[in-house]
Enzyme design. Sequence first.
Site, PDB file in Angstrom:
ATOM      1  N   TYR A 193       0.878  -1.187  -0.150  1.00  0.00           N
ATOM      2  CA  TYR A 193       0.030   0.183   0.070  1.00  0.00           C
ATOM      3  C   TYR A 193       0.780   1.285  -0.058  1.00  0.00           C
ATOM      4  CZ  TYR A 193      -3.501   3.326   1.432  1.00  0.00           C
ATOM      5  OH  TYR A 193      -4.287   4.624   1.507  1.00  0.00           O
ATOM      6  N   TYR A 245     -13.574  11.750  -1.619  1.00  0.00           N
ATOM      7  CA  TYR A 245     -13.901  11.652   0.124  1.00  0.00           C
ATOM      8  C   TYR A 245     -15.381  12.157   0.174  1.00  0.00           C
ATOM      9  CZ  TYR A 245      -8.603  10.942  -0.432  1.00  0.00           C
ATOM     10  OH  TYR A 245      -7.432  10.489  -0.496  1.00  0.00           O
TER      11      TYR A 245
END
Length: 310
Positions: A193, A245
């Site tokens: 990640y 978001y």
Amino acid sequence: MKKSINNLESKLQALLRSQHSHYTQGKVANYIPALEEVKPDLVAVSVATLDGKNVGVGDYQHPFSIQSISKVFGLVMAMNRMGDSLWQRVRMEPSGQPFNSIIQLEWEKGIPRNPVINAGALLISDVLTSHFSASKLAFVCFLRNLAQDENIHVDNEVYQSELAHGNRNAALAYLMKSFGNIEAEISDVLAHYFTQCSVAMSCEQLAQSLLFLANKGLDPISNQRVCSPKDAHRINAILSTSGMYDQSGEFAFTVGLPAKSGVGGGVIAIVPNYGVICTWSPPLNSFGNSVVGMNLIAGIAQELGLSIYH
């Protein structure tokens, strides 16, 4: 939808000038120290179209940390590898919570709400780590192939900074592991990640590399099928509802394009049947989205009449 890109470069230059007073509004991401060192007045925009044109202005060839934009590429790789079974481990709903929320993940028994919040991207990283013998290399090679540029690398300074300050992401991964929704070792998941978030690319490279999402999964430059038309549709849908978001609804309402932002200051917007817009300006608003980047994409969409809702 208008398709002309006549005088596009001059239009982009005018839009950059119109945003000059906003160049240092907002705050550069500081929870990853390496990102805090980036000059706040760097700004770029690039527009790649399906016919092979790529027009850029400002610092459009300057590489920057793509951060959460990398989640788009990881998702494509995971969907190609796992098919529909992926959606048993991650959902496709907007979260309504901060992108690194632990509370929501606890409530929902370790199943992330969508693949572009941090928990979802960590789940995707687990899939890639578990299904590729060298997932970090496979990821970088995937990007190089899409951008047709071997000069794409991981920024080691950003990677080390992520590794040293990634406790919240580690907490998300361990929580999912406790619910049985992470298969690989946590250290391997985090390494993947943080690697993908630390890849450095320019607006020019990013815009070209995502053209397949504007063309039903087919790369118009190489003529390679990157994903199925159904999966391109699904990815664009997720970007429309969750890619910005907690500002995703507002962005869909005002601009009307599937988009993804990253705390490195980049924003990409997909324009189906037309191309890709990529902007970069490091200062972020309170939602973690680039102040100038959002304004630029809104201006381009309005100037060219680009919206999936027209």
